[in-house]
Design an enzyme around this catalytic site. Structure first.
Site, short mmCIF file in Angstrom:
data_model
loop_
_atom_site.label_atom_id
_atom_site.label_comp_id
_atom_site.label_asym_id
_atom_site.label_seq_id
_atom_site.Cartn_x
_atom_site.Cartn_y
_atom_site.Cartn_z
N HIS A 103 73.45 24.83 37.65
CA HIS A 103 74.46 23.82 38.03
C HIS A 103 73.84 22.59 38.68
O HIS A 103 74.56 21.71 39.14
CB HIS A 103 75.48 24.43 39.00
N ASP A 204 36.19 53.11 44.49
CA ASP A 204 35.70 54.01 43.46
C ASP A 204 34.36 53.59 42.88
O ASP A 204 34.28 53.00 41.82
CB ASP A 204 36.75 54.18 42.35
N HIS A 207 33.33 56.20 39.54
CA HIS A 207 33.64 56.09 38.11
C HIS A 207 32.72 55.12 37.39
O HIS A 207 32.67 55.13 36.16
CB HIS A 207 35.10 55.63 37.92
N HIS A 212 32.25 53.44 32.79
CA HIS A 212 31.64 52.22 32.24
C HIS A 212 30.25 52.46 31.65
O HIS A 212 29.46 51.52 31.52
CB HIS A 212 31.55 51.14 33.33
N ASP A 360 38.68 50.71 31.95
CA ASP A 360 39.47 51.25 33.06
C ASP A 360 40.93 51.50 32.67
O ASP A 360 41.56 52.42 33.18
CB ASP A 360 39.48 50.28 34.26
O1 UNU Z 1 34.69 49.02 37.87
C1 UNU Z 1 34.38 48.72 39.00
N1 UNU Z 1 35.30 48.80 39.93
C2 UNU Z 1 32.98 48.29 39.33
C3 UNU Z 1 32.18 47.87 38.31
C4 UNU Z 1 32.53 48.38 40.61
C5 UNU Z 1 31.24 48.02 40.90
C6 UNU Z 1 30.40 47.58 39.90
C7 UNU Z 1 30.89 47.50 38.60
FE FE Z 2 36.11 50.23 36.63
#
Ligand code: UNU
Ligand code: FE
Ligand code: FES
Length: 446
Positions: A103, A204, A207, A212, A360
């Site tokens: 409006h 983390d 992981h 990775h 991830d």
């Molecule tokens: O994936 C991650 N959170 C990460 C990757 C952390 C540190 C180094 C590379």
């Molecule tokens: Fe990661």
């Protein structure tokens, strides 16, 4: 549902799976965490001139953040006080005023209601325009980063960041002009609870070598040794991890700042050129942080990788979905070529389709949606890694864990999460929190 201490067991370092699934838990988080904590809105580099604005979210509330003519920043709810239509549909821009599409009510840069079409005719001069300003949000900035908060009782932003500022200063001030954000952000949807990536980024390290593995093998450099969790990783010498009073924390990998950037030459040179100034200003213990790689989190939903220089806000969209906003952090005083090289590498690795980002994503959805099963959902999750191998440190504030690979900062994140869920107001958060670190029992570890 009210505050429920059983969702997080700080003594046994475990969390109910309901924290990733239940609608009741989500609603309580919105009320007790997102409506009371300081939330990341952006950095002033995203709206450098008076009149510049960006639109963003605080949880599911739409927000306009606007640069005022006096140089300050104001934020207000992006919904018209007339019939509730969204006021501004642009992601960003420069505006003298915001005109509602429905409006035509007109809001100033500060959210005040400045003009109403046909006001005297239609409302007979009975409309209280002052009352009808867009609902405003507290805004405070720290080193150029802009935060918003809905709770007038919340501590100042500086207190909320607390001793985490000891760490942030080393990078947000650094040895030069500090860091800024490059936008506009990449935006994508992920089918996961917002805490899955938030806990992953804050704590983390475990992981990294596994999830990775393939990407790290390709990238090479200081992280290549982690790929596949090789038996010869020097676990206790990789770095450290940190948690602080309000749940902020990070993991450090020593001497690896640009390690995820395959073409990190300009960024490495910048770090080498400025580390001496960091040593002079902050001392060698913080120079160590400056040249390390961090996976970090600002409670609740802002995460970043310093070094890789990706910067994330996980906007919750109900219990099982998030909108991921990804910016790049760059040194404000780096040359343009270095800034864009950093942005390219950050995007290649942790952009929406980034090599590591997509590693991830599948875990994030899986860890959420597996809890569809009611028997599954009844269980707990474990974050005991490194219990006892952490404690107050002679140099670094907060609680410091022995290795980059550990769950100290997970435990700190969920300790404060529970604190905020249980506390009826900020006064009790403050009172209960005075000996926050007592759940980390090994006082003489360091
Ligand atoms: O994936 C991650 N959170 C990460 C990757 C952390 C540190 C180094 C590379
Ligand atoms: Fe990661
Ligand atoms: Fe950690 Fe499966 S090994 S979630």
């Amino acid at each position: 549902m009210s505050g429920d201490t059983t969702l997080v067991d700080t003594v046994n370092a475990s969390q109910s799976r309901q924290v990733f699934w239940d609608r009741d838990v989500y609603d309580l988080e919105i009320e007790r965490i997102f409506s009371r904590a300081w939330l990341m809105l952006g950095h002033k580099s995203l709206l450098p001139k008076p009149g510049d604005f960006i639109t963003t979210y605080m949880a599911e509330d739409k927000i306009i953040l606007s640069h005022q003519s006096d140089g300050t920043f104001r934020a207000f709810i992006n919904s018209c006080t007339h019939r509730g239509n969204q006021i501004c549909h642009a992601d960003s821009g420069n505006a003298k005023a915001f005109v509602c599409n429905y409006h035509g009510w007109v809001y100033g840069q500060d959210g005040s209601l400045v003009d109403v079409p046909l006001e005297s005719r239609c409302y007979h001069n009975k409309l209280d325009k002052q009352e009808l300003a867009a609902k405003s949000v507290r805004v405070e900035t720290y080193k150029g980063f802009i935060f918003g908060c809905h709770d007038p009782e919340a501590p100042s932003l500086e207190d909320y960041l607390g001793e985490f500022r000891f760490y942030l200063d080393t990078i947000w001030e650094g040895g030069g002009a500090g860091l800024e954000l490059l936008g506009p952000p990449m935006k994508s949807l992920l089918h996961c609870n917002w805490k899955v990536p938030a806990e992953n980024f804050v704590g983390d390290g475990y992981h990294v070598g596994w999830t990775h593995a393939a990407a790290l093998g390709q990238i090479g450099g200081p992280f290549a040794g982690l790929a596949g969790n090789r038996a010869d990783i020097p676990f206790d010498d990789l770095g450290l991890q940190f948690t602080t009073r309000h749940g902020h924390g990070f993991g450090l990998v020593d001497n690896a700042a640009a390690g995820i950037h395959r073409k990190g030459d300009g960024w490495n040179k910048y770090l080498e050129d400025t580390r001496g100034e960091v040593r002079r200003k902050f001392g060698a213990d913080r120079e160590r942080l400056y040249v390390g790689h961090w996976n970090g989190g600002i409670f609740p939903n802002c995460s970043f990788l310093y070094g890789t220089n990706t910067f994330k806000i996980w906007h919750p969209r109900g219990p099982h979905e998030i909108e991921v906003w990804t910016y790049t952090m760059v040194p404000s005083d780096a040359d343009p070529a270095t800034k864009s090289a950093i942005q390219r590498e950050a995007t290649r690795t942790f952009g929406t389709a980034g090599t590591l980002e997509s590693d991830d994503g599948e875990n994030m959805s899986s860890a959420t949606y597996v809890n569809r099963g009611v028997i599954t959902r009844d269980g707990m999750m474990n974050s005991t890694m490194g219990v006892g191998y952490e404690g107050p440190h002679p140099v670094y504030p907060g609680i410091v864990g022995i290795s980059f690979i550990g769950e100290t900062s997970y435990r700190g994140f969920y300790r404060f999460w529970k604190e905020m869920i249980d506390a009826p107001d900020w006064a009790s958060v403050k009172a209960n929190d005075d000996n926050w670190d007592s759940v980390f029992t090994n006082r003489n570890f360091w």
